[in-house]
Design a protein around this motif. Structure first.
Motif, PDB file in Angstrom:
ATOM      1  N   PRO A 141       0.824  -1.208   0.000  1.00 43.50           N
ATOM      2  CA  PRO A 141       0.000   0.000   0.000  1.00 43.50           C
ATOM      3  C   PRO A 141       0.861   1.262   0.000  1.00 43.50           C
ATOM      4  CG  PRO A 141       0.037  -1.001   2.177  1.00 43.50           C
ATOM      5  CD  PRO A 141       0.740  -1.962   1.260  1.00 43.50           C
ATOM      6  N   ALA A 142       0.309   2.336  -0.550  1.00 44.48           N
ATOM      7  CA  ALA A 142       0.993   3.632  -0.566  1.00 44.48           C
ATOM      8  C   ALA A 142       0.635   4.405   0.694  1.00 44.48           C
ATOM      9  CB  ALA A 142       0.589   4.420  -1.809  1.00 44.48           C
ATOM     10  N   ALA A 143       1.631   5.033   1.296  1.00 48.63           N
ATOM     11  CA  ALA A 143       1.414   5.780   2.533  1.00 48.63           C
ATOM     12  C   ALA A 143       0.806   7.150   2.240  1.00 48.63           C
ATOM     13  CB  ALA A 143       2.736   5.940   3.280  1.00 48.63           C
ATOM     14  N   GLU A 144      -0.071   7.590   3.126  1.00 52.26           N
ATOM     15  CA  GLU A 144      -0.646   8.924   3.024  1.00 52.26           C
ATOM     16  C   GLU A 144       0.048   9.905   3.956  1.00 52.26           C
ATOM     17  OE1 GLU A 144      -4.818   8.798   3.589  1.00 52.26           O
ATOM     18  OE2 GLU A 144      -5.187   7.363   1.954  1.00 52.26           O
ATOM     19  N   ASP A 145       0.333   9.495   5.169  1.00 57.72           N
ATOM     20  CA  ASP A 145       1.040  10.371   6.111  1.00 57.72           C
ATOM     21  C   ASP A 145       2.470  10.577   5.627  1.00 57.72           C
ATOM     22  OD1 ASP A 145       2.815  10.888   8.605  1.00 57.72           O
ATOM     23  OD2 ASP A 145       0.765  11.203   9.360  1.00 57.72           O
ATOM     24  N   PRO A 146       2.947  11.819   5.544  1.00 61.33           N
ATOM     25  CA  PRO A 146       4.305  12.065   5.029  1.00 61.33           C
ATOM     26  C   PRO A 146       5.396  11.412   5.867  1.00 61.33           C
ATOM     27  CG  PRO A 146       3.333  14.075   5.949  1.00 61.33           C
ATOM     28  CD  PRO A 146       2.231  13.080   5.835  1.00 61.33           C
ATOM     29  N   ARG A 147       5.186  11.277   7.172  1.00 58.30           N
ATOM     30  CA  ARG A 147       6.194  10.621   8.011  1.00 58.30           C
ATOM     31  C   ARG A 147       6.280   9.140   7.679  1.00 58.30           C
ATOM     32  NH1 ARG A 147       3.418  12.479  13.462  1.00 58.30           N
ATOM     33  NH2 ARG A 147       1.678  11.868  12.103  1.00 58.30           N
ATOM     34  N   LEU A 148       5.140   8.519   7.474  1.00 54.68           N
ATOM     35  CA  LEU A 148       5.135   7.102   7.106  1.00 54.68           C
ATOM     36  C   LEU A 148       5.729   6.916   5.723  1.00 54.68           C
ATOM     37  CD1 LEU A 148       4.337   4.193   7.747  1.00 54.68           C
ATOM     38  CD2 LEU A 148       2.044   4.698   6.858  1.00 54.68           C
ATOM     39  N   ALA A 149       5.389   7.806   4.788  1.00 52.38           N
ATOM     40  CA  ALA A 149       5.932   7.715   3.430  1.00 52.38           C
ATOM     41  C   ALA A 149       7.450   7.835   3.448  1.00 52.38           C
ATOM     42  CB  ALA A 149       5.324   8.809   2.556  1.00 52.38           C
ATOM     43  N   GLU A 150       7.978   8.746   4.268  1.00 54.20           N
ATOM     44  CA  GLU A 150       9.430   8.907   4.358  1.00 54.20           C
ATOM     45  C   GLU A 150      10.077   7.674   4.977  1.00 54.20           C
ATOM     46  OE1 GLU A 150      12.810  11.956   6.247  1.00 54.20           O
ATOM     47  OE2 GLU A 150      10.665  12.338   6.566  1.00 54.20           O
ATOM     48  N   ALA A 151       9.449   7.124   5.991  1.00 53.34           N
ATOM     49  CA  ALA A 151       9.988   5.922   6.633  1.00 53.34           C
ATOM     50  C   ALA A 151      10.033   4.765   5.644  1.00 53.34           C
ATOM     51  CB  ALA A 151       9.143   5.552   7.845  1.00 53.34           C
ATOM     52  N   CYS A 152       8.992   4.607   4.864  1.00 49.00           N
ATOM     53  CA  CYS A 152       8.956   3.534   3.871  1.00 49.00           C
ATOM     54  C   CYS A 152      10.060   3.722   2.831  1.00 49.00           C
ATOM     55  CB  CYS A 152       7.595   3.487   3.191  1.00 49.00           C
ATOM     56  SG  CYS A 152       6.232   2.974   4.275  1.00 49.00           S
ATOM     57  N   ALA A 153      10.271   4.958   2.410  1.00 50.16           N
ATOM     58  CA  ALA A 153      11.299   5.242   1.412  1.00 50.16           C
ATOM     59  C   ALA A 153      12.689   4.933   1.948  1.00 50.16           C
ATOM     60  CB  ALA A 153      11.206   6.703   0.973  1.00 50.16           C
ATOM     61  N   ALA A 174       9.056  11.383  14.246  1.00 49.23           N
ATOM     62  CA  ALA A 174       7.853  10.849  14.891  1.00 49.23           C
ATOM     63  C   ALA A 174       8.269   9.984  16.071  1.00 49.23           C
ATOM     64  CB  ALA A 174       7.024  10.028  13.907  1.00 49.23           C
ATOM     65  N   GLY A 175       7.366   9.804  17.020  1.00 53.23           N
ATOM     66  CA  GLY A 175       7.624   8.886  18.110  1.00 53.23           C
ATOM     67  C   GLY A 175       7.500   7.448  17.635  1.00 53.23           C
ATOM     68  N   ARG A 184      -0.013   0.334  11.358  1.00 48.60           N
ATOM     69  CA  ARG A 184      -1.229  -0.461  11.594  1.00 48.60           C
ATOM     70  C   ARG A 184      -2.454   0.208  10.977  1.00 48.60           C
ATOM     71  NH1 ARG A 184       0.857  -0.496  16.795  1.00 48.60           N
ATOM     72  NH2 ARG A 184      -0.849   0.861  17.465  1.00 48.60           N
ATOM     73  N   ASP A 185      -2.565   1.530  11.179  1.00 50.53           N
ATOM     74  CA  ASP A 185      -3.763   2.234  10.725  1.00 50.53           C
ATOM     75  C   ASP A 185      -3.836   2.329   9.196  1.00 50.53           C
ATOM     76  OD1 ASP A 185      -4.417   2.560  13.344  1.00 50.53           O
ATOM     77  OD2 ASP A 185      -3.952   4.701  13.448  1.00 50.53           O
ATOM     78  N   GLU A 186      -2.723   2.646   8.541  1.00 54.36           N
ATOM     79  CA  GLU A 186      -2.748   2.852   7.091  1.00 54.36           C
ATOM     80  C   GLU A 186      -2.556   1.560   6.305  1.00 54.36           C
ATOM     81  OE1 GLU A 186      -0.839   6.018   5.142  1.00 54.36           O
ATOM     82  OE2 GLU A 186      -1.075   7.450   6.783  1.00 54.36           O
ATOM     83  N   PHE A 187      -1.755   0.653   6.819  1.00 54.92           N
ATOM     84  CA  PHE A 187      -1.426  -0.554   6.063  1.00 54.92           C
ATOM     85  C   PHE A 187      -2.120  -1.801   6.586  1.00 54.92           C
ATOM     86  CE2 PHE A 187       3.013   1.283   4.851  1.00 54.92           C
ATOM     87  CZ  PHE A 187       2.395   2.200   4.022  1.00 54.92           C
ATOM     88  N   GLY A 188      -2.647  -1.740   7.797  1.00 56.58           N
ATOM     89  CA  GLY A 188      -3.283  -2.909   8.380  1.00 56.58           C
ATOM     90  C   GLY A 188      -2.292  -3.992   8.753  1.00 56.58           C
ATOM     91  N   MET A 189      -1.040  -3.625   9.006  1.00 55.69           N
ATOM     92  CA  MET A 189      -0.014  -4.591   9.387  1.00 55.69           C
ATOM     93  C   MET A 189       1.044  -3.901  10.237  1.00 55.69           C
ATOM     94  SD  MET A 189       1.930  -5.117   5.704  1.00 55.69           S
ATOM     95  CE  MET A 189       0.590  -4.675   4.597  1.00 55.69           C
ATOM     96  N   THR A 190       1.833  -4.694  10.940  1.00 58.81           N
ATOM     97  CA  THR A 190       2.910  -4.143  11.741  1.00 58.81           C
ATOM     98  C   THR A 190       4.093  -3.767  10.849  1.00 58.81           C
ATOM     99  OG1 THR A 190       3.968  -6.283  12.110  1.00 58.81           O
ATOM    100  CG2 THR A 190       2.222  -5.634  13.665  1.00 58.81           C
ATOM    101  N   TYR A 191       5.014  -3.019  11.433  1.00 62.47           N
ATOM    102  CA  TYR A 191       6.213  -2.665  10.679  1.00 62.47           C
ATOM    103  C   TYR A 191       6.982  -3.898  10.221  1.00 62.47           C
ATOM    104  CZ  TYR A 191      11.075  -1.215   9.943  1.00 62.47           C
ATOM    105  OH  TYR A 191      12.345  -1.056   9.436  1.00 62.47           O
ATOM    106  N   PRO A 192       7.248  -4.893  11.085  1.00 59.23           N
ATOM    107  CA  PRO A 192       7.952  -6.091  10.592  1.00 59.23           C
ATOM    108  C   PRO A 192       7.202  -6.812   9.481  1.00 59.23           C
ATOM    109  CG  PRO A 192       8.044  -6.006  12.986  1.00 59.23           C
ATOM    110  CD  PRO A 192       7.069  -4.936  12.552  1.00 59.23           C
ATOM    111  N   GLN A 193       5.873  -6.875   9.568  1.00 58.57           N
ATOM    112  CA  GLN A 193       5.097  -7.527   8.510  1.00 58.57           C
ATOM    113  C   GLN A 193       5.224  -6.771   7.184  1.00 58.57           C
ATOM    114  OE1 GLN A 193       1.313  -7.438  10.542  1.00 58.57           O
ATOM    115  NE2 GLN A 193       1.411  -9.613  11.070  1.00 58.57           N
ATOM    116  N   TRP A 194       5.155  -5.451   7.258  1.00 57.12           N
ATOM    117  CA  TRP A 194       5.297  -4.650   6.039  1.00 57.12           C
ATOM    118  C   TRP A 194       6.691  -4.820   5.445  1.00 57.12           C
ATOM    119  CZ3 TRP A 194       8.838  -0.736   5.101  1.00 57.12           C
ATOM    120  CH2 TRP A 194       8.670  -0.073   3.874  1.00 57.12           C
ATOM    121  N   ARG A 195       7.713  -4.799   6.277  1.00 53.96           N
ATOM    122  CA  ARG A 195       9.092  -4.925   5.773  1.00 53.96           C
ATOM    123  C   ARG A 195       9.302  -6.297   5.126  1.00 53.96           C
ATOM    124  NH1 ARG A 195      14.307  -6.408   7.958  1.00 53.96           N
ATOM    125  NH2 ARG A 195      15.957  -5.347   6.774  1.00 53.96           N
TER     126      ARG A 195
END
Length: 245
Positions: A141-153, A174-175, A184-195
């Protein structure tokens, strides 16, 4: 197809594509199912990325803006469907499993040497099979929050380097709990699951280009080749070696 941004009709075609080929962002007024019998196809929309391969096809509802990129020499098959007679009810792009029978139907349906009556009969069976096929939630999924988008990049730019969530959160301002909540909110998964999903996606692309299994494991951040093989097989249903072959 490459230079067209809008097409009233979704074409039903077979094309041979080289690795690195792209089809620019475009949309159709009809539904389309895209599939590669060889190679790997990455489909990108505003909502995320999907991967089509020999075992998976991507359903694109009418009006969806999308673009394609091919990895490895690819045999590309696209089948258009009228908006009033869609075999799938999904209004968002989705990945479907491709059985051996469905594969042969998709390839045959795009064979330009067949007569119109033959194509109609094949399409009838194809529709029946599509209504029975299972869907697979394999997408980035594509991130909407800019902090999440930057983290993914940051993670995507260097998969071989571990990026702990706390350090990643600090880099994007971000904290740790906030960033964890965004995954969890945008992708419906944890960070390890997304990675893990991201690494499998990238591994598919590398393997399609001929990269050896051990090198793929290293470049995608697995500590050992055996752990990569285990994760890939659980996700994709076959080993990286079989997939590469």
């Amino acid at each position: 197809m490459s230079g067209i941004s809008h097409q009233p009709f979704a074409p039903t075609v077979t094309e041979l594509r080289a690795g690195g080929d792209r089809i620019r962002r475009h949309r159709h007024d009809e539904h389309q199912l895209v599939y590669v019998s060889t190679g790997v196809l990455a489909v990108s929309t505003a909502g995320g990325r999907w991967v089509a391969s020999a075992e998976r096809a991507v359903w694109l509802p009418a009006g969806t803006w999308h673009e394609h990129r091919f990895y490895g020499a690819s045999a590309f098959h696209a089948v258009g469907f009228d908006v009033d007679s869609a075999p799938l009810a999904d209004r968002e792009p989705t990945v479907i499993a491709v059985s051996p029978l469905l594969r042969e139907l998709l390839v045959a349906c795009t064979d330009e040497t067949l007569s119109a009556p033959e194509v109609r009969r094949i399409r009838a069976v194809l529709r029946d099979q599509l209504r029975r096929t299972r869907q697979e939630p394999i997408m980035l999924p594509a991130a909407e929050d800019p902090r999440l988008a930057e983290a993914c990049a940051i993670v995507a730019s260097d998969l071989a380097t571990p990026h702990p969530l706390a350090a990643l959160a600090s880099r994007v301002g971000a904290g740790e709990r906030t960033l964890s909540r965004l995954f969890r909110d945008e992708f419906g998964m944890t960070y390890p699951q997304w990675r893990t999903r991201l690494r499998v996606f990238e591994a598919m692309i590398l393997l399609a280009g001929g990269t050896p299994v051990t090198e793929t494991a290293h470049r995608c951040g697995w500590a050992t080749t055996s752990s990569f093989i285990d994760t890939f097989q659980r996700t994709m249903g076959r080993t990286p070696g079989a997939y590469r072959a």
